[in-house]
Design a protein around this motif. Structure first.
Motif, PDB file in Angstrom:
ATOM      1  N   ILE B 208       0.867  -1.188   0.000  1.00 56.45           N
ATOM      2  CA  ILE B 208       0.000   0.000   0.000  1.00 56.45           C
ATOM      3  C   ILE B 208       0.897   1.229   0.000  1.00 56.45           C
ATOM      4  CG2 ILE B 208      -1.806   1.220   1.243  1.00 56.45           C
ATOM      5  CD1 ILE B 208      -2.298  -1.511   2.690  1.00 56.45           C
ATOM      6  N   ASP B 209       0.522   2.218  -0.766  1.00 55.72           N
ATOM      7  CA  ASP B 209       1.301   3.453  -0.774  1.00 55.72           C
ATOM      8  C   ASP B 209       1.090   4.197   0.526  1.00 55.72           C
ATOM      9  OD1 ASP B 209       2.352   2.958  -3.144  1.00 55.72           O
ATOM     10  OD2 ASP B 209       1.211   4.442  -4.274  1.00 55.72           O
ATOM     11  N   GLY B 210       2.165   4.652   1.105  1.00 57.66           N
ATOM     12  CA  GLY B 210       2.049   5.430   2.334  1.00 57.66           C
ATOM     13  C   GLY B 210       1.934   6.912   1.991  1.00 57.66           C
ATOM     14  N   LYS B 211       2.091   7.720   3.022  1.00 59.66           N
ATOM     15  CA  LYS B 211       1.974   9.153   2.786  1.00 59.66           C
ATOM     16  C   LYS B 211       3.215   9.678   2.071  1.00 59.66           C
ATOM     17  CE  LYS B 211       0.740  13.295   5.381  1.00 59.66           C
ATOM     18  NZ  LYS B 211       0.725  13.839   6.744  1.00 59.66           N
ATOM     19  N   TYR B 212       4.347   9.167   2.503  1.00 59.58           N
ATOM     20  CA  TYR B 212       5.597   9.657   1.918  1.00 59.58           C
ATOM     21  C   TYR B 212       6.273   8.605   1.055  1.00 59.58           C
ATOM     22  CZ  TYR B 212       4.873  13.175   5.457  1.00 59.58           C
ATOM     23  OH  TYR B 212       4.332  14.155   6.209  1.00 59.58           O
ATOM     24  N   VAL B 213       6.082   7.355   1.468  1.00 59.66           N
ATOM     25  CA  VAL B 213       6.729   6.285   0.718  1.00 59.66           C
ATOM     26  C   VAL B 213       5.720   5.773  -0.294  1.00 59.66           C
ATOM     27  CG1 VAL B 213       7.812   4.045   0.871  1.00 59.66           C
ATOM     28  CG2 VAL B 213       8.070   5.670   2.726  1.00 59.66           C
ATOM     29  N   LYS B 214       6.063   5.937  -1.544  1.00 56.25           N
ATOM     30  CA  LYS B 214       5.111   5.545  -2.587  1.00 56.25           C
ATOM     31  C   LYS B 214       5.796   4.668  -3.609  1.00 56.25           C
ATOM     32  CE  LYS B 214       1.719   9.164  -2.462  1.00 56.25           C
ATOM     33  NZ  LYS B 214       2.116  10.176  -1.492  1.00 56.25           N
ATOM     34  N   PHE B 215       4.971   3.935  -4.336  1.00 54.88           N
ATOM     35  CA  PHE B 215       5.556   3.091  -5.388  1.00 54.88           C
ATOM     36  C   PHE B 215       5.951   3.976  -6.554  1.00 54.88           C
ATOM     37  CE2 PHE B 215       5.588   0.212  -8.989  1.00 54.88           C
ATOM     38  CZ  PHE B 215       6.354  -0.808  -8.464  1.00 54.88           C
ATOM     39  N   ASP B 216       7.176   3.814  -6.958  1.00 52.31           N
ATOM     40  CA  ASP B 216       7.692   4.630  -8.048  1.00 52.31           C
ATOM     41  C   ASP B 216       7.945   3.711  -9.236  1.00 52.31           C
ATOM     42  OD1 ASP B 216       8.941   6.255  -9.756  1.00 52.31           O
ATOM     43  OD2 ASP B 216      10.414   7.050  -8.322  1.00 52.31           O
ATOM     44  N   ALA B 217       7.176   3.915 -10.284  1.00 50.47           N
ATOM     45  CA  ALA B 217       7.291   3.014 -11.433  1.00 50.47           C
ATOM     46  C   ALA B 217       8.629   3.179 -12.140  1.00 50.47           C
ATOM     47  CB  ALA B 217       6.150   3.283 -12.407  1.00 50.47           C
ATOM     48  N   ASN B 218       9.208   4.372 -12.021  1.00 51.51           N
ATOM     49  CA  ASN B 218      10.471   4.612 -12.736  1.00 51.51           C
ATOM     50  C   ASN B 218      11.605   3.761 -12.180  1.00 51.51           C
ATOM     51  OD1 ASN B 218       9.393   6.480 -14.458  1.00 51.51           O
ATOM     52  ND2 ASN B 218       9.695   8.163 -13.002  1.00 51.51           N
ATOM     53  N   VAL B 219      11.680   3.760 -10.847  1.00 48.66           N
ATOM     54  CA  VAL B 219      12.763   2.967 -10.252  1.00 48.66           C
ATOM     55  C   VAL B 219      12.287   1.552  -9.966  1.00 48.66           C
ATOM     56  CG1 VAL B 219      14.003   4.893  -9.267  1.00 48.66           C
ATOM     57  CG2 VAL B 219      12.167   3.833  -7.981  1.00 48.66           C
ATOM     58  N   ASP B 220      11.021   1.289 -10.261  1.00 45.08           N
ATOM     59  CA  ASP B 220      10.430  -0.022 -10.016  1.00 45.08           C
ATOM     60  C   ASP B 220      10.617  -0.432  -8.566  1.00 45.08           C
ATOM     61  OD1 ASP B 220       9.082  -2.327 -10.509  1.00 45.08           O
ATOM     62  OD2 ASP B 220      10.859  -3.431 -11.158  1.00 45.08           O
ATOM     63  N   GLY B 221      10.073   0.345  -7.699  1.00 50.85           N
ATOM     64  CA  GLY B 221      10.166  -0.008  -6.291  1.00 50.85           C
ATOM     65  C   GLY B 221       9.580   1.110  -5.446  1.00 50.85           C
ATOM     66  N   TYR B 222       9.450   0.854  -4.160  1.00 49.71           N
ATOM     67  CA  TYR B 222       8.949   1.876  -3.262  1.00 49.71           C
ATOM     68  C   TYR B 222      10.096   2.781  -2.874  1.00 49.71           C
ATOM     69  CZ  TYR B 222       4.680  -0.769  -2.770  1.00 49.71           C
ATOM     70  OH  TYR B 222       3.513  -1.401  -3.020  1.00 49.71           O
ATOM     71  N   ALA B 223       9.838   4.066  -2.843  1.00 43.51           N
ATOM     72  CA  ALA B 223      10.891   4.989  -2.440  1.00 43.51           C
ATOM     73  C   ALA B 223      10.277   6.230  -1.828  1.00 43.51           C
ATOM     74  CB  ALA B 223      11.739   5.365  -3.647  1.00 43.51           C
ATOM     75  N   LEU B 224      11.083   6.897  -1.055  1.00 45.79           N
ATOM     76  CA  LEU B 224      10.662   8.166  -0.494  1.00 45.79           C
ATOM     77  C   LEU B 224      10.611   9.185  -1.619  1.00 45.79           C
ATOM     78  CD1 LEU B 224      12.509   8.797   2.844  1.00 45.79           C
ATOM     79  CD2 LEU B 224      10.093   9.058   2.390  1.00 45.79           C
ATOM     80  N   SER B 225       9.608   9.990  -1.593  1.00 50.31           N
ATOM     81  CA  SER B 225       9.512  11.010  -2.625  1.00 50.31           C
ATOM     82  C   SER B 225      10.701  11.974  -2.505  1.00 50.31           C
ATOM     83  CB  SER B 225       8.188  11.734  -2.449  1.00 50.31           C
ATOM     84  OG  SER B 225       8.306  13.041  -2.943  1.00 50.31           O
ATOM     85  N   ASP B 226      11.199  12.440  -3.631  1.00 50.91           N
ATOM     86  CA  ASP B 226      12.389  13.293  -3.628  1.00 50.91           C
ATOM     87  C   ASP B 226      12.121  14.653  -2.985  1.00 50.91           C
ATOM     88  OD1 ASP B 226      13.986  11.437  -4.785  1.00 50.91           O
ATOM     89  OD2 ASP B 226      13.483  12.056  -6.841  1.00 50.91           O
ATOM     90  N   LEU B 227      10.869  15.028  -2.953  1.00 53.10           N
ATOM     91  CA  LEU B 227      10.527  16.354  -2.443  1.00 53.10           C
ATOM     92  C   LEU B 227      10.725  16.456  -0.943  1.00 53.10           C
ATOM     93  CD1 LEU B 227       7.294  16.775  -4.544  1.00 53.10           C
ATOM     94  CD2 LEU B 227       9.560  17.712  -5.014  1.00 53.10           C
ATOM     95  N   ILE B 228      10.738  15.305  -0.300  1.00 53.24           N
ATOM     96  CA  ILE B 228      10.827  15.332   1.157  1.00 53.24           C
ATOM     97  C   ILE B 228      12.278  15.349   1.574  1.00 53.24           C
ATOM     98  CG2 ILE B 228      10.262  14.053   3.241  1.00 53.24           C
ATOM     99  CD1 ILE B 228       7.958  12.892   1.326  1.00 53.24           C
ATOM    100  N   LYS B 229      12.558  16.220   2.513  1.00 57.32           N
ATOM    101  CA  LYS B 229      13.953  16.385   2.921  1.00 57.32           C
ATOM    102  C   LYS B 229      14.281  15.410   4.049  1.00 57.32           C
ATOM    103  CE  LYS B 229      16.313  19.858   4.944  1.00 57.32           C
ATOM    104  NZ  LYS B 229      16.179  21.195   5.525  1.00 57.32           N
TER     105      LYS B 229
END
Lengths: 84, 857
Positions: B208-229
């Motif tokens: 499930i996608d979280g608030k900050y950790v979301k599935f990123d199709a580009n990197v094919d995996g879950y990652a923290l959004s780049d916008l968050i410091k």
């Protein structure tokens, strides 16, 4: 003189027994933990806790009083005791 | 009420202060200070009341159990495990005290004890630092007291609320300040607190996608959004932890995909089992996640004074918790990848390949997984081996059946599908499994036998209790093998019993040998005698019905009549398709009708081979028969004695030499044929038969039997020069046979002529002596005889001379051709591979006569 034993004297013996056992257990734990409290002090503390006083504050009192006889650093204000 | 409470509390506090002060070890004059009216006491009391009246609230949630746990752990980490145990016991008792008279605020009491205990410890440790300055002695205490007091005072001025008690009275405050600064720093650096990240990671791990950790199709995996410091380390850690989520998505995707596909396409029972096993693993995983989530919610009361007591779960703790699930999940993902295109046995095999792992965790996991996956497969094996049922709607089993006629059921009805054979079942075992089920089916379909069921039950009993439905599993290959072996042993034995006793396999083999391979001498002799006339006719004029009748009479007049009528019934005449100019000899053959189930052994191709052998033997017999026939005409040796005395010397000499040539040639041929016949009958047929009977005795299953029979047949074919390798030899042998048959006709003609001549000469001599008598005699004879008589003696002698000369020349030609052919044959013999042919050579060439005749060759 207020202590737990007296406090429960007028209750039925069953409750008195429970109270005594509880105190015993608490005293054992206190010894295990090396608090240095005697039975009587512990009973007073428990009574205070049951009255709803903050245990942290009680602990602080014990700590402070043990460390030193009250020095002049204390100002002479005596606030009424507030029930937290 | 309020008033009363206040008063009670006040009294209690007074008592407390009194008690504490009177026991204070640092109090130099305990008796004085305990005096309730002394100023010290009053001061202390005031102080105590001030502390109590401060709005210091407990920094933890009231949870007695958690506090007890924390205390216990504290004791345990100090190496006092026995005390920790004692404490736990005491606490349990303490907690169980409920009802009137018990303590209500248990958590408060415990917490109080805990803090006091910690304080005492600190107090005990604190003087250690003062020991660094031993020369300062007791004064140091006062000094430090004073300095402490002044510092406290300063702090109060700095804006700390003077009602708040500061716990920062000892040098450790410096550490705490630094720590607090660090916390602030961390907070500044992280826009997101760790608790939130932990929650998000937990979500991500459930796909499930979280608030900050979301599935990123580009990197094919879950990652923290780049916008968050967040610091780089956290980012990497989150990415690492979320690998689990990615793997989970994959596995979950496979399961739902398979399940969606299920009604429409055939996923297969093994595939379904695999999915179910994965599903179970996932639900275990869900449980773990649920536990982690509750733990994440629950802050554990570790230390009260530090600000960052935080949640129980940090990212780092998570990475520890995830270490094991991630290994499993990775394995599952790999398996899912592998098995996407596989099914049935192939799938089980592929999973098995991954089970060979040194890591006990992996090994155990794979074992339990395989146990589930293989259970349908093992069930199939069981029902196949014990019941002969092929319950394989999804074609996952490594035995494949195809609809065939009953006669080829054994050979072609079932076969192994190598692709579906899982690697933990060895090839021999698979063969055995195949054969056992095949035997059952063969018994059921071809032999119409029900006895195998008993054998199967017996086998199941013998293999032990492990044969109940569904009780065989992966890892119990031994048990499986035992079961298969037991079943195979019994069923094969039963099958052979049925073949031998009920279907009389051996008797039929023997009958074929006796009739088709011409082992029954008198029968063959008689048959040859009576059909000889018929078979000399052109093939298209012969009726097979007539031949069948002749066969019948041959049986009846030979010893064969005592044979089993069932066997005799199967013996038939067969006319092969014939071309123009074929004689009856070329197309005649005998046939044996094997019938179900023996036609599994005596298939059409086998019968064709028997036919070839029969034709060869039949020809050999015919040649022998012809030679014997020739001998019969040659036998009356009286010709030479007195009847030709009156002939001219030249003619007489010619006659004698021709006869002699004929005799010699016959002898040569007879030697050859007799020895060849002997060789075929004794060295080939009997020896092969004896080997075959021995192998029949030891054969343990139908395959053995088939192999033995095949070997038997092949050895006959090879040794009788019918094989591929001796083709040229076979040709020259047939040329020899043809030549011998030609010789027979020449010899017949010669003797016919001679008998004729004999008759004439006797007639002419008689006519000169006793004309009257002969006239009456000759009157009955043909007109030709009359011409002989008329021509007179001279003409007679001349004709005889011509006849003899012609015949002699022909015989000469035959003899030459025969010698050439025989030499060719003999020279080819030693070159043959087969060792038995050397015996034939030895036998034909016993005296080395031929090599002496032509030393050159």
């Amino acid at each position: 003189m207020f202590n737990i034993v007296k406090f429960v004297a007028d209750m039925d013996s069953e409750a008195a027994k429970t109270a005594r056992e509880s105190l015993d257990l608490a005293f054992h734990m206190s010894n295990l933990l090396d608090t240095g409290l005697d039975r009587h002090t512990l009973s007073v503390l428990i009574a205070l806790c049951d009255m709803g006083l903050n245990p942290e504050a009680l602990a602080a009192v014990v700590k402070e009083l043990r460390r030193e006889p009250v020095s002049s650093s204390l100002q002479n204000s005596s606030a009424p005791i507030a029930k937290p | 009420m309020e008033e009363e409470d206040q008063q009670k509390i006040l009294d209690l506090v007074k008592e407390l202060v009194n008690r504490v002060l009177s026991r204070n070890p640092q109090n130099p004059k305990p008796s004085i200070s305990s005096n309730p009216n002394s100023p010290d006491f009053q001061n202390s009391l005031r102080y105590a009341i001030r502390i109590l009246s401060s709005r210091l609230t407990p920094s933890i949630a009231p949870d007695a159990a958690a506090i007890a746990e924390s205390i216990k752990r504290g004791l345990a980490t100090q190496g006092k495990s026995s005390q920790a145990l004692n404490f736990a016991e005491l606490y349990n008792k303490f907690a169980s005290k409920t009802g009137p008279g018990s303590i209500n605020n248990k958590w408060a009491v415990l917490y109080l004890l805990k803090i006091i205990s910690e304080d005492t410890k600190v107090a005990q440790n604190a003087p250690n630092s003062t020991l660094l300055f031993p020369n300062l002695g007791l004064n140091e205490l006062d000094l430090s007291n004073e300095s402490r007091g002044s510092r406290n005072f300063k702090r109060g001025e700095k804006g700390y609320d003077n009602g708040v008690l500061l716990v920062s009275k000892d040098p450790e405050n410096l550490r705490e300040i630094a720590f607090r600064e660090f916390v602030n720093l961390v907070k500044e650096e992280n826009e997101v607190s760790e608790e939130v990240l932990v929650r998000d990671v937990l979500y991500a791990c459930q796909g499930i996608d979280g608030k900050y950790v979301k599935f990123d199709a580009n990197v094919d995996g879950y990652a923290l959004s780049d916008l968050i410091k967040v610091p780089r380390a956290t980012r990497v850690l989150v990415r690492k932890l979320c690998e689990l989520g990615w793997l989970f998505r994959k596995v979950k995707g496979y399961i739902s995909e398979s399940m969606d596909r299920f009604p429409a396409e055939d996923v297969g029972t093994v595939g379904q089992a695999f999915c179910a096993a994965l599903q179970d693993e996932l639900s275990d995983y869900y449980k773990l996640l649920a536990v982690l989530e509750t733990q994440a919610m629950n802050p554990i009361p570790l230390v009260s004074e530090t600000a960052s007591s935080g949640n129980y779960l940090s990212l780092r703790r998570l990475s520890v918790w995830f270490a094991e699930p991630i290994v499993k999940m990775r394995l599952m993902a790999v398996l899912v990848d592998k098995c996407r295109v596989l099914r049935g046995g192939a799938m089980a095999g592929a999973i098995h390949l991954h089970a060979q792992h040194g890591n006990p965790l992996v090994h155990e996991f794979m074992r339990s997984l395989l146990q589930r996956v293989c259970s349908p497969l093992f069930e199939m094996v069981r029902s196949w081996v014990l019941e002969g049922e092929l319950e394989d709607i999804f074609s996952e089993f490594f035995v494949v059946g195809q609809p065939v006629k009953a006669e080829s059921l054994w050979r072609e009805g079932y076969r192994l599908h190598a692709g579906m054979l899982p690697s933990f079942i060895s090839q021999p075992l698979a063969q055995r499994i195949l054969r056992t089920g095949k035997s059952i089916n063969f018994l059921r379909v071809c032999c119409d036998d029900r006895g195998w069921a008993d054998a199967a039950t017996e086998a199941a009993a013998a293999a032990g209790t492990t044969t109940r439905r569904g009780s065989l599993g992966y890892g119990e290959t031994d048990a499986l093998e035992t079961l298969v072996v037991e079943a195979a042993k019994r069923i094969d034995k039963h099958l052979l019993d049925v073949m031998y006793t009920r279907y009389k396999f051996k008797e039929h083999c023997l009958a074929i040998k006796r009739y088709l391979l011409l082992g029954q001498g008198d029968f063959v002799q008689y048959l040859m005698d009576i059909v000889g006339q018929e078979l000399s006719e052109p093939a298209n004029t012969i009726s097979s019905f007539q031949l069948a009748g002749l066969l019948e009479s041959a049986i009846r007049s030979s010893n064969a009549q005592y044979d089993d009528p069932d066997i005799l019934d199967r013996l038939r005449v067969k006319m092969m398709p014939h071309g123009t100019g074929d004689r009856g000899w070329d197309v005649f053959s005998l046939e044996y009708d094997a019938r179900i189930p023996l036609d599994t052994v005596f298939t059409e191709s086998v019968m064709a081979r028997y036919l070839r052998i029969f034709n060869f033997l039949w020809k050999l017999r015919r040649v022998e028969h012809a030679l014997i026939g020739a001998w019969k005409t040659m036998k009356p040796n009286c010709i030479t004695s007195h009847s030709f005395t009156k002939l001219q010397h030249v003619v007489k000499l010619q006659l004698l030499s021709t006869l002699r040539r004929c005799q010699v040639l016959w002898n040569q041929m007879n030697h050859f044929v007799t020895n060849l016949q002997y060789y075929i009958m004794f060295e080939v047929l009997e020896v092969s038969w004896s080997n075959f009977s021995n192998e029949m005795e030891v054969a343990r299953d139908l395959d053995d039997l088939l192999a033995a029979h095949d070997k038997y047949l092949r050895s006959i074919v090879e040794k009788s020069l019918l094989g591929e390798r001796s083709l040229s030899l076979y040709k020259s042998l047939f040329a020899l046979f043809d030549l011998i048959l030609r010789f027979r006709s020449h010899a017949d003609r010669l003797y016919e002529g001679i008998y004729d001549l004999q008759a004439r000469t006797r007639a002419s001599s008689l006519s000169s002596q006793d004309k009257k008598q002969s006239r009456r005699q000759t009157r009955d004879k043909s007109s030709e005889v009359g011409s002989w008589l008329i021509d007179g003696r001279k003409a007679l002698e001349q004709r005889a001379g011509e006849f003899l000369q012609n015949t002699g020349q022909e015989l000469e030609a035959i003899s030459k051709e025969y010698t050439v052919l025989l030499e060719g044959f003999l020279s080819q013999l030693p070159v043959q591979q087969h060792v038995d042919l050397k015996f034939l050579f030895f036998r034909l060439h016993f005296t080395e006569f031929y090599s002496r005749l032509h030393p050159g060759t």
